[in-house]
Design an enzyme around this catalytic site. Structure first.
Site, PDB file in Angstrom:
ATOM      1  N   GLU A 229      -0.718   6.697  -1.277  1.00 36.76           N
ATOM      2  CA  GLU A 229      -1.696   7.096  -2.292  1.00 36.76           C
ATOM      3  C   GLU A 229      -2.949   6.303  -2.003  1.00 36.76           C
ATOM      4  O   GLU A 229      -2.941   5.083  -2.075  1.00 36.76           O
ATOM      5  CB  GLU A 229      -1.183   6.768  -3.702  1.00 36.76           C
ATOM      6  CG  GLU A 229       0.037   7.551  -4.113  1.00 36.76           C
ATOM      7  CD  GLU A 229      -0.217   9.035  -4.133  1.00 36.76           C
ATOM      8  OE1 GLU A 229      -1.380   9.454  -4.324  1.00 36.76           O
ATOM      9  OE2 GLU A 229       0.738   9.797  -3.924  1.00 36.76           O
ATOM     10  N   CYS A 266      -8.197   4.002  -9.028  1.00 39.98           N
ATOM     11  CA  CYS A 266      -8.222   5.103  -8.055  1.00 39.98           C
ATOM     12  C   CYS A 266      -8.664   6.396  -8.727  1.00 39.98           C
ATOM     13  O   CYS A 266      -9.063   7.341  -8.071  1.00 39.98           O
ATOM     14  CB  CYS A 266      -6.837   5.291  -7.456  1.00 39.98           C
ATOM     15  SG  CYS A 266      -5.572   5.433  -8.717  1.00 39.98           S
TER      16      CYS A 266
HETATM   17  P1  NAP Z   1      -5.695  -2.252   0.502  1.00 35.88           P
HETATM   18  O1  NAP Z   1      -6.693  -3.248   0.924  1.00 35.88           O
HETATM   19  O2  NAP Z   1      -5.539  -1.038   1.318  1.00 35.88           O
HETATM   20  O3  NAP Z   1      -4.312  -3.053   0.394  1.00 35.88           O
HETATM   21  C1  NAP Z   1      -3.063  -2.449   0.055  1.00 35.88           C
HETATM   22  C2  NAP Z   1      -1.920  -3.102   0.839  1.00 35.88           C
HETATM   23  O4  NAP Z   1      -1.904  -2.576   2.158  1.00 35.88           O
HETATM   24  C3  NAP Z   1      -2.008  -4.600   0.996  1.00 35.88           C
HETATM   25  O5  NAP Z   1      -0.702  -5.157   0.988  1.00 35.88           O
HETATM   26  C4  NAP Z   1      -2.630  -4.757   2.355  1.00 35.88           C
HETATM   27  O6  NAP Z   1      -2.263  -5.977   2.946  1.00 35.88           O
HETATM   28  C5  NAP Z   1      -2.023  -3.608   3.125  1.00 35.88           C
HETATM   29  N1  NAP Z   1      -2.889  -3.117   4.198  1.00 35.88           N
HETATM   30  C6  NAP Z   1      -4.157  -2.669   4.085  1.00 35.88           C
HETATM   31  N2  NAP Z   1      -4.635  -2.262   5.258  1.00 35.88           N
HETATM   32  C7  NAP Z   1      -3.627  -2.453   6.136  1.00 35.88           C
HETATM   33  C8  NAP Z   1      -3.492  -2.219   7.531  1.00 35.88           C
HETATM   34  N3  NAP Z   1      -4.471  -1.670   8.260  1.00 35.88           N
HETATM   35  N4  NAP Z   1      -2.334  -2.545   8.107  1.00 35.88           N
HETATM   36  C9  NAP Z   1      -1.316  -3.095   7.396  1.00 35.88           C
HETATM   37  N5  NAP Z   1      -1.386  -3.338   6.079  1.00 35.88           N
HETATM   38  C10 NAP Z   1      -2.523  -3.022   5.458  1.00 35.88           C
HETATM   39  O7  NAP Z   1      -6.002  -1.725  -0.992  1.00 35.88           O
HETATM   40  P2  NAP Z   1      -6.504  -2.576  -2.245  1.00 35.88           P
HETATM   41  O8  NAP Z   1      -7.834  -3.123  -1.960  1.00 35.88           O
HETATM   42  O9  NAP Z   1      -5.443  -3.495  -2.626  1.00 35.88           O
HETATM   43  O10 NAP Z   1      -6.644  -1.463  -3.388  1.00 35.88           O
HETATM   44  C11 NAP Z   1      -7.834  -0.748  -3.633  1.00 35.88           C
HETATM   45  C12 NAP Z   1      -7.756   0.658  -3.077  1.00 35.88           C
HETATM   46  O11 NAP Z   1      -6.553   1.271  -3.505  1.00 35.88           O
HETATM   47  C13 NAP Z   1      -8.854   1.598  -3.539  1.00 35.88           C
HETATM   48  O12 NAP Z   1      -9.315   2.373  -2.462  1.00 35.88           O
HETATM   49  C14 NAP Z   1      -8.173   2.484  -4.572  1.00 35.88           C
HETATM   50  O13 NAP Z   1      -8.768   3.739  -4.752  1.00 35.88           O
HETATM   51  C15 NAP Z   1      -6.799   2.574  -3.991  1.00 35.88           C
HETATM   52  N6  NAP Z   1      -5.796   2.900  -4.997  1.00 35.88           N
HETATM   53  C16 NAP Z   1      -5.178   4.105  -4.961  1.00 35.88           C
HETATM   54  C17 NAP Z   1      -4.265   4.437  -5.940  1.00 35.88           C
HETATM   55  C18 NAP Z   1      -3.586   5.763  -5.940  1.00 35.88           C
HETATM   56  O14 NAP Z   1      -2.616   5.939  -6.644  1.00 35.88           O
HETATM   57  N7  NAP Z   1      -4.037   6.733  -5.185  1.00 35.88           N
HETATM   58  C19 NAP Z   1      -3.950   3.527  -6.953  1.00 35.88           C
HETATM   59  C20 NAP Z   1      -4.580   2.294  -6.948  1.00 35.88           C
HETATM   60  C21 NAP Z   1      -5.499   1.998  -5.951  1.00 35.88           C
HETATM   61  P3  NAP Z   1      -3.410  -6.967   3.486  1.00 35.88           P
HETATM   62  O15 NAP Z   1      -4.268  -7.304   2.303  1.00 35.88           O
HETATM   63  O16 NAP Z   1      -2.641  -8.078   4.069  1.00 35.88           O
HETATM   64  O17 NAP Z   1      -4.191  -6.199   4.473  1.00 35.88           O
END
Ligand code: NAP
Length: 492
Positions: A229, A266
């Site tokens: 998501e 999100c």
């Molecule tokens: P994020 O930076 O993508 O992090 C999410 C998880 O994924 C973390 O554990 C992160 O670990 C890991 N991760 C990220 N990039 C990675 C990669 N290239 N390789 C391996 N692991 C990776 O997201 P966030 O900043 O926490 O959350 C904000 C985002 O989430 C916004 O874009 C929001 O719209 C979205 N969101 C979507 C929903 C939905 O239901 N659609 C709900 C809530 C939030 P590391 O930090 O160690 O990289």
């Protein structure tokens, strides 16, 4: 608090344990799984004020929000536990043998897919994290769960993980039913996704993160599903009749939604579209006035604040983008400034940057010269979690083609409401066409989320006593089954 990143050898150890635990856990009864989920909910409550205090320190989220989110997470666990026991998700089907035709007895149900690796998002430290929706639904399906702790709330995650581990032990289940792994770099996540024993991945977060995991999973020797998501800009179409009747109310409603939780949802409405005219002008003016009054809020962590400042700056720096309003109060360190900007439809069609999520209290109003251009914009927008139509009944019949077109690009279609606020219930759809999600056929909110972690298994000409309870002649679970094309709870 600093936690040690898991080594590759530790990841392997955890996955071996998960695989062994799977052989036991997949055979547990629905009641055992539901009891485990209810016990985890109780342990979350028992974690008391300490859990809230630690989460406040790590996320900058206010106490009331975190208490509500914990209650929501507990409700997810208990309501999905009830759905687990009700067994609709098993989709039990029985077609008895037809000897005259030579047709064999066939019986099908959904079985657990195997160990599930879960990545939570920073903006929901409870509800979409360690004991969040992905973990709860995977446990309901009969899958062990391995959580990769989000580094932005690692200690919160650790406390929740201990609550889950305690519940697993108290239930007499193998330790490998749940594991918690720290890792601030991408290597830990990659090792988990690519491990031979991993059978599926649940992810909530950014597009970049979700797509990276999806690609790794597909490059494996044995590809596995990734239910990611990701970000969304949740377009809101402002139709003329509604704008004429209630521009001021709409502006107040949207200003509240854009800035809720400093825009860190999100479901934040990041794109507003309308047809040029007095109604849209009034709306933009009212929205600007409302946004100016909202104070900047401290964002989840410095990384998110930096990303917001950069993305907002890049958007406002486009020559075709005009700033409408910025919060009057100056921001402090790590605060997100509420901002509304506007651009023409022509600019929106030409510039892909105007379609990107600016994660924070930001929204862009697109001015379309006519109804045909509004429709064209709807057809051009990529997959979204939600689309809202702000419309009168007359608008809806006049813009019926638009109402049809937006069904193609979203998972939840809202009439006269804002996208923020996601009800946890069976009818919820939280997931949309790519790039909102990697698989738009499933939801990550609501008990239907269990269906992500199962696969169908059919038994042909099998002995009644050796069948799973869900398929036995006597229907000992009392679940609803489709028997010879009729839905029934009756025994055969
Ligand atoms: P994020 O930076 O993508 O992090 C999410 C998880 O994924 C973390 O554990 C992160 O670990 C890991 N991760 C990220 N990039 C990675 C990669 N290239 N390789 C391996 N692991 C990776 O997201 P966030 O900043 O926490 O959350 C904000 C985002 O989430 C916004 O874009 C929001 O719209 C979205 N969101 C979507 C929903 C939905 O239901 N659609 C709900 C809530 C939030 P590391 O930090 O160690 O990289």
């Amino acid at each position: 608090m600093k936690f040690q990143d898991a080594t590759i050898a530790e990841v392997d150890q955890v996955m071996q344990e998960a695989w062994q635990a799977f052989q036991v856990y997949r055979k547990t009864t629905l009641k055992q799984r539901a009891d485990l989920m209810r016990a985890i909910a109780q342990e979350l409550e028992a974690a008391g004020d300490r859990l809230i205090t630690v989460a406040m320190g790590e996320t900058n989220l206010p106490e009331a929000r975190l208490r509500n989110e914990r209650a929501r997470t507990m409700f997810q666990l208990t309501s999905y536990a009830a759905a687990c026991e009700a067994g609709h998700w098993l989709e039990a089907r029985i077609d008895t043998a037809v000897p005259d035709k030579g047709d064999p007895d066939l019986r099908k149900l959904q079985v657990a897919i195997g160990p599930v690796v879960v990545f939570g998002a920073s903006n929901f430290p409870f509800a979409y994290s360690t004991a969040g929706g992905d973990t709860a639904t995977a446990l309901a399906a009969g899958c062990p769960v391995i959580v990769k702790a989000h580094p932005a709330h690692a200690e919160t995650s650790e406390i929740v993980a201990q609550a889950i581990a305690k519940s697993v032990a108290a239930a007499g289940l193998p330790k490998g039913v749940f594991a918690h792994v720290h890792g601030a770099g991408f290597e830990t996540g990659k090792a988990l996704v690519t491990h031979t024993h991993t059978r599926a991945v649940g992810f909530t977060g950014s597009y970049g993160g979700g797509k990276a995991l999806f690609d790794w999973a597909n490059q494996r020797k044995m590809p596995i599903p990734v239910f990611a998501e990701m970000g969304s800009i949740n377009p809101v179409f402002l139709l003329p009749g509604k704008l004429k009747a209630s521009a001021k109310e709409l502006a107040a409603q949207l200003a509240g939604s854009i800035t809720l939780g400093t825009g860190q949802f999100c479901t934040n409405p990041g794109l507003l579209l309308g047809v040029e005219g007095e109604g849209l002008d009034n709306f933009i003016r009212e929205l600007g006035a409302a946004i100016e009054k909202v104070a900047p809020g401290t964002m989840l962590h410095p990384g998110i604040a930096k990303a917001y400042t950069e993305k907002r700056g890049a958007a406002l720096g486009q020559s075709e983008v005009e700033t409408v309003a910025v919060a009057a109060a100056p921001p402090k360190e790590n605060q997100g400034v509420p901002t509304v900007a506007t651009a023409s439809a022509e600019a929106f069609f030409k510039n892909p940057l105007l379609h990107q999520e600016v994660f924070g209290p930001y929204s862009l109003v697109i001015r379309c010269p006519d109804a045909a251009t509004l429709l064209k914009a709807a057809q051009l927008i990529e997959g979204q979690l939600t689309v809202s139509l702000m419309a009168t009944e007359a608008d809806l019949s006049e813009y019926s083609e638009l109402a049809e077109a937006v069904q193609e690009i979203c998972g939840r279609l809202i009439l006269n409401g804002v996208p923020t606020g996601v009800r946890v219930s069976l009818s919820m759809q939280h997931g949309g066409p790519f790039p909102a999600s990697t698989d738009s056929r499933f939801t990550s909110v609501g008990a239907d989320g269990i269906k992500r972690w199962v696969r169908p298994l059919a038994y042909q000409s099998w002995l009644d006593a050796a069948l799973p309870d869900a398929l036995k002649n006597g229907n000992p679970l009392g679940i609803w089954r489709t028997v010879n094309n009729e839905l029934t709870q009756a025994a055969l």
